[in-house]
Design a protein around this motif. Structure first.
Motif, PDB file in Angstrom:
ATOM      1  N   VAL A 196       0.728  -1.244   0.044  1.00 17.78           N
ATOM      2  CA  VAL A 196       0.081  -0.179   0.042  1.00 17.78           C
ATOM      3  C   VAL A 196       0.855   1.295   0.028  1.00 17.78           C
ATOM      4  N   ASP A 197       0.691   2.161  -1.165  1.00 18.27           N
ATOM      5  CA  ASP A 197       1.656   3.321  -0.995  1.00 18.27           C
ATOM      6  C   ASP A 197       1.377   4.320   0.003  1.00 18.27           C
ATOM      7  N   ALA A 198       2.031   5.412  -0.057  1.00 20.94           N
ATOM      8  CA  ALA A 198       2.172   6.482   0.950  1.00 20.94           C
ATOM      9  C   ALA A 198       0.952   7.309   0.972  1.00 20.94           C
ATOM     10  N   ASP A 199       0.095   7.260   0.014  1.00 26.25           N
ATOM     11  CA  ASP A 199      -1.312   7.574  -0.199  1.00 26.25           C
ATOM     12  C   ASP A 199      -2.489   6.792   0.259  1.00 26.25           C
ATOM     13  N   ASN A 200      -2.188   5.754   0.709  1.00 23.54           N
ATOM     14  CA  ASN A 200      -2.911   4.456   1.174  1.00 23.54           C
ATOM     15  C   ASN A 200      -3.556   3.908   0.111  1.00 23.54           C
ATOM     16  N   ILE A 201      -2.945   3.764  -1.228  1.00 23.22           N
ATOM     17  CA  ILE A 201      -3.641   3.024  -2.248  1.00 23.22           C
ATOM     18  C   ILE A 201      -2.900   1.810  -2.292  1.00 23.22           C
ATOM     19  N   ASN A 202      -3.940   0.569  -2.630  1.00 20.36           N
ATOM     20  CA  ASN A 202      -3.303  -0.525  -3.127  1.00 20.36           C
ATOM     21  C   ASN A 202      -2.453  -0.580  -4.414  1.00 20.36           C
ATOM     22  N   ARG A 203      -1.082  -0.797  -4.285  1.00 21.33           N
ATOM     23  CA  ARG A 203      -0.499  -0.880  -5.596  1.00 21.33           C
ATOM     24  C   ARG A 203      -0.101  -2.292  -6.138  1.00 21.33           C
ATOM     25  N   MET A 217      -9.717  -6.183  -8.459  1.00 24.04           N
ATOM     26  CA  MET A 217     -10.120  -4.863  -8.671  1.00 24.04           C
ATOM     27  C   MET A 217      -9.851  -3.856  -7.664  1.00 24.04           C
ATOM     28  N   ALA A 218      -9.290  -4.557  -6.598  1.00 30.96           N
ATOM     29  CA  ALA A 218      -8.759  -3.700  -5.396  1.00 30.96           C
ATOM     30  C   ALA A 218      -7.716  -2.846  -5.719  1.00 30.96           C
ATOM     31  N   ILE A 219      -6.945  -3.230  -6.807  1.00 34.76           N
ATOM     32  CA  ILE A 219      -5.731  -2.550  -7.144  1.00 34.76           C
ATOM     33  C   ILE A 219      -6.240  -0.929  -7.233  1.00 34.76           C
ATOM     34  N   ASP A 220      -5.438  -0.029  -6.881  1.00 34.76           N
ATOM     35  CA  ASP A 220      -5.823   1.521  -7.049  1.00 34.76           C
ATOM     36  C   ASP A 220      -6.791   2.001  -6.468  1.00 34.76           C
ATOM     37  N   ARG A 221      -7.239   0.982  -5.564  1.00 34.61           N
ATOM     38  CA  ARG A 221      -8.403   1.376  -4.446  1.00 34.61           C
ATOM     39  C   ARG A 221      -7.828   1.866  -3.198  1.00 34.61           C
ATOM     40  N   GLU A 222      -8.414   2.644  -2.442  1.00 35.23           N
ATOM     41  CA  GLU A 222      -7.920   3.244  -0.906  1.00 35.23           C
ATOM     42  C   GLU A 222      -8.080   1.872  -0.177  1.00 35.23           C
ATOM     43  N   VAL A 223      -6.874   1.359   0.502  1.00 31.26           N
ATOM     44  CA  VAL A 223      -6.921   0.186   1.292  1.00 31.26           C
ATOM     45  C   VAL A 223      -8.048   0.207   2.298  1.00 31.26           C
ATOM     46  N   TYR A 265       2.383  -6.542   9.595  1.00 27.64           N
ATOM     47  CA  TYR A 265       2.359  -5.348   8.765  1.00 27.64           C
ATOM     48  C   TYR A 265       3.803  -4.572   8.937  1.00 27.64           C
ATOM     49  N   MET A 266       4.410  -3.935   7.935  1.00 27.32           N
ATOM     50  CA  MET A 266       5.633  -3.264   8.247  1.00 27.32           C
ATOM     51  C   MET A 266       5.747  -1.904   7.362  1.00 27.32           C
ATOM     52  N   ALA A 267       6.179  -0.959   8.157  1.00 32.44           N
ATOM     53  CA  ALA A 267       6.468   0.315   7.251  1.00 32.44           C
ATOM     54  C   ALA A 267       7.650   0.240   6.471  1.00 32.44           C
ATOM     55  N   VAL A 268       7.214   0.598   4.975  1.00 32.11           N
ATOM     56  CA  VAL A 268       8.086   0.732   4.119  1.00 32.11           C
ATOM     57  C   VAL A 268       8.810   2.054   4.074  1.00 32.11           C
ATOM     58  N   ARG A 269      10.310   2.382   4.218  1.00 29.75           N
ATOM     59  CA  ARG A 269      10.838   3.599   4.166  1.00 29.75           C
ATOM     60  C   ARG A 269      12.083   3.551   3.168  1.00 29.75           C
ATOM     61  N   ASP A 270      12.262   4.704   2.467  1.00 31.89           N
ATOM     62  CA  ASP A 270      13.397   4.637   1.617  1.00 31.89           C
ATOM     63  C   ASP A 270      14.740   4.941   2.363  1.00 31.89           C
ATOM     64  N   ALA A 271      15.851   5.126   1.784  1.00 24.73           N
ATOM     65  CA  ALA A 271      17.367   5.159   2.108  1.00 24.73           C
ATOM     66  C   ALA A 271      17.452   6.337   3.225  1.00 24.73           C
ATOM     67  N   GLU A 272      16.595   7.467   3.008  1.00 25.64           N
ATOM     68  CA  GLU A 272      16.549   8.449   3.966  1.00 25.64           C
ATOM     69  C   GLU A 272      15.454   8.353   5.129  1.00 25.64           C
ATOM     70  N   GLY A 273      14.800   7.475   5.082  1.00 25.60           N
ATOM     71  CA  GLY A 273      13.901   7.009   6.168  1.00 25.60           C
ATOM     72  C   GLY A 273      12.391   7.430   5.918  1.00 25.60           C
ATOM     73  N   ASN A 274      12.100   8.195   4.743  1.00 28.89           N
ATOM     74  CA  ASN A 274      10.839   8.607   4.463  1.00 28.89           C
ATOM     75  C   ASN A 274       9.821   7.632   4.276  1.00 28.89           C
ATOM     76  N   VAL A 276       7.274   5.467   2.751  1.00 22.63           N
ATOM     77  CA  VAL A 276       6.855   5.232   1.214  1.00 22.63           C
ATOM     78  C   VAL A 276       5.580   4.311   1.359  1.00 22.63           C
ATOM     79  N   GLY A 277       5.185   3.733   2.145  1.00 17.06           N
ATOM     80  CA  GLY A 277       4.052   2.815   2.190  1.00 17.06           C
ATOM     81  C   GLY A 277       4.176   1.934   3.283  1.00 17.06           C
ATOM     82  N   THR A 278       3.043   0.612   3.089  1.00 16.92           N
ATOM     83  CA  THR A 278       3.116  -0.251   4.175  1.00 16.92           C
ATOM     84  C   THR A 278       3.107  -1.677   3.367  1.00 16.92           C
ATOM     85  N   VAL A 279       3.536  -2.638   3.842  1.00 17.80           N
ATOM     86  CA  VAL A 279       3.573  -3.890   3.402  1.00 17.80           C
ATOM     87  C   VAL A 279       2.847  -5.018   4.436  1.00 17.80           C
TER      88      VAL A 279
END
Length: 297
Positions: A196-203, A217-223, A265-274, A276-279
């Protein structure tokens, strides 16, 4: 090269000097409390086995070190491990310890006078910088902290694969794969994966049979739209905690269809710790339960 601050050969040599001093102290004192630190040579040997031997053999056709030294490394490490597990520690045991430590001392000499000079003559600066980068993943041994190699640090960002030279592939810092390979890999991992991306959308959902159904059909919908009202507040709280940094993971154990399941459930963060989503990772843990139950019998 041993004089270059932070160069891999400098660090490996410093580790050898530290190990040599430990071995001398043990020989004179027979202090068994030194053995756990001496056994840290397994880290030093792992770096040789992973970072030096393969390059010599594959890129330069020099197989002697990997064929001979690597085998001796394993024998020394395995013998020390076996001796550490033995409860009877009489004279015979001490004789075996002294014998294997003599082999470790001999290996120090071979590294400094055979292996390292061969590497120094053959390896390119690019290869040494790659070794410097990869050595960061190994634990410190004998208290020897690696110093910073400034020239290598400046080029670390340039070591990722060049996208232009891997057209049609997904290029990542750890390598490159075709979309088909990446898809097959994600589908092979024995977990149900949802991103799920940072905008809470299933990707993304990986494919295959699932305990918790994931309709395409749940892809691109809010989680949140995928959860019943009584569960939605919990999901919102978890994601809010991940986004704010209050938590990084939330494990949930449950029984589903008579089987033990772990939903993580785990937070997904980039190299700078920002953020970017949840897995969400769903794993059937019956195999682990059976393994430990059989072990207890």
């Amino acid at each position: 090269l041993e004089g270059v601050s932070g160069h891999p050969l400098q660090t490996l040599t410093r580790e050898n000097h530290a190990l040599s001093e430990l071995l001398k102290t043990f020989q004179s004192t027979k202090d068994l409390s030194l053995l756990p630190t001496i056994r840290e040579l397994s880290v030093h040997y792992a770096k040789k086995g992973d970072l030096l031997y393969p390059i010599l053999k594959v890129r330069y056709g020099i197989s002697g070190p990997s064929d001979v030294m690597w085998t001796v490394d394993d024998e020394i490490r395995d013998t020390l491990s076996t001796l550490d597990k033995e409860s009877e520690r009489g004279d015979a045991w001490m004789t075996k310890v002294e014998a294997v430590l003599t082999r470790a001392e001999e290996m120090i000499y071979k590294e400094q006078n055979i292996l390292f000079p061969i590497c120094a003559v053959n390896f390119t600066e690019e290869e040494w910088k790659g070794i410097y980068r990869d050595a960061k993943d190994y634990a410190v041994c004998f208290g020897v902290e690696s110093e910073v190699w400034s020239d290598a640090e400046k080029t670390l960002e340039k070591t990722r694969p060049d996208a232009a030279s891997h057209e049609g592939e997904v290029v990542m810092p750890g390598g490159h794969m075709t979309v088909d390979q990446l898809t097959a890999l994600l589908n092979t991992i024995p977990m149900e994966i949802t991103f799920v991306d940072a905008d809470n959308i299933n990707r993304f959902f990986n494919e295959g049979p699932k305990v918790f159904k994931r309709p395409g059909m749940a892809i691109d919908r809010e989680v949140f739209s995928c959860h019943p009202p009584k569960i939605e507040p919990m999901v919102r709280q978890i994601i809010d905690d991940f986004r704010s940094g209050r938590q990084d993971s939330v494990p949930v154990w449950m029984e589903k269809g008579g089987r033990t399941m772990l939903v993580k459930y785990m937070a997904v963060r980039d190299a700078e710790g920002n953020y970017v989503g949840t897995v969400e990772l769903v794993q059937d843990m019956e195999f682990a339960k059976k393994h430990f139950m059989e072990k207890e019998k």
